[in-house]
Design a protein around this motif. Structure first.
Motif: not given
Lengths: 200, 200
Positions: B132-133, B135-136, B139-140, B158
């Motif tokens: 999740d980290r 991917e974030r 994404r950012d 996303d």
């Protein structure tokens, strides 16, 4: 060896392999002992060792079995992956299957591969051969699309097949971890959108 | 617990975790016993059990460690993934690293995930949090590109981040199996080409 088996011997061997495949899919290779397989398949120790010299031999038979399930038995489906519609339908079927499996187990070949990659060079070569067949099937469909003019000449079916298989593998691994098919659908849709960007 | 450790205690704990991480990267979780870690880290049995109740606790510490290595220590790199040039450079760096590693071990988080997915729900949740980290962070950067107008409004950061991470994970797994970085470069290039198709 399998050439010389009687029908009954072949049935026993098949039962051992499919039992081992199920257990290894659920618990992993390391979590599945030869004794577990023997008990679950209802065969004796001497029977299992008659067909498989050791666990390594059994693992290789499981890889061959799973390659047939994933690639061999789907040859008709994979051979028909030669249109955008069939690629979309294939992705839908993969998502539906994962939903039925509750996202457990991941890819039957990929999960085996991840577990044996650093432990067993022979098994690794078997997994690679399985992925090669899979990649070739995807590639052939994309070549057919280009030959028919559905994809533009600048599309490179070999590269697109590699990307699609890699995306599928990674998405299946993440689906297994997250227990959620949302990302699987998104990743496959984006990969197929990329292929679609080459349509004529 | 780690809050209450002395500096020396923390150093010992860190040595145990980084030793376990190296062994598990090379041999897998199942192939690494607590005794192996103890011997390689040069600590006593009572020391290792002082810091880790059991192997499960050690595996979770290894997942946290590898998440820091892959995501935490690269936060600056990942935060700068906000241009086509930086995405291409990031892909180059991943290929170069795999070449240095001779394609062994796969993704430090992904390989752990594949091994524990069906065995340990807590460890699975830790791996998911690590992804999740990651991917974030991807994404950012893509959101920043869209906000600056480098990506068109219809680009969905996303979705593109999910596809890029899935493609990377699958390509790393296949790279580990094939012992060859060619497919890794191709898969990442195609995935980044897809992102580039949304540039303004």
């Amino acid at each position: 060896m399998s050439e010389r088996l009687t029908a009954k011997g072949r049935a026993t061997r098949d039962r051992i392999v499919s039992t081992a495949a199920t257990l290894m899919f659920e618990r992993g290779v390391a979590g599945t002992s030869t004794e577990d397989v023997q008990a679950a398949a209802g065969v004796s120790t001497s029977q299992i060792y008659h067909y498989f010299r050791d666990k390594k031999a059994l693992v290789r038979a499981v890889i061959a079995h799973q390659t047939e399930v994933v690639v061999g038995h789907q040859e008709a489906v994979l051979a028909a992956l030669d249109s955008m519609a069939s690629l979309r339908a294939w992705a839908d079927a993969i998502v539906a299957l994962q939903r039925r499996l509750e996202c457990k187990g991941g890819c039957p070949i990929g999960s085996l591969g991840a577990e044996i990659a650093e432990h067993d060079a022979d098994a690794r070569a078997d997994v690679v051969a399985g992925f090669d067949r899979w990649e070739r099937a995807i590639r052939d469909g994309l070549h057919a699309m280009r030959d028919r003019g559905e994809l533009r000449r600048e599309a490179d079916p070999d590269r697109l097949a590699i990307m699609l298989l890699a995306t599928l593998q990674g998405a299946l691994a993440l689906t297994q971890l997250r227990r959620d098919t949302v990302l699987l659908r998104i990743a496959l849709t984006e990969a197929i959108d990329h292929i679609e960007s080459f349509t004529a």
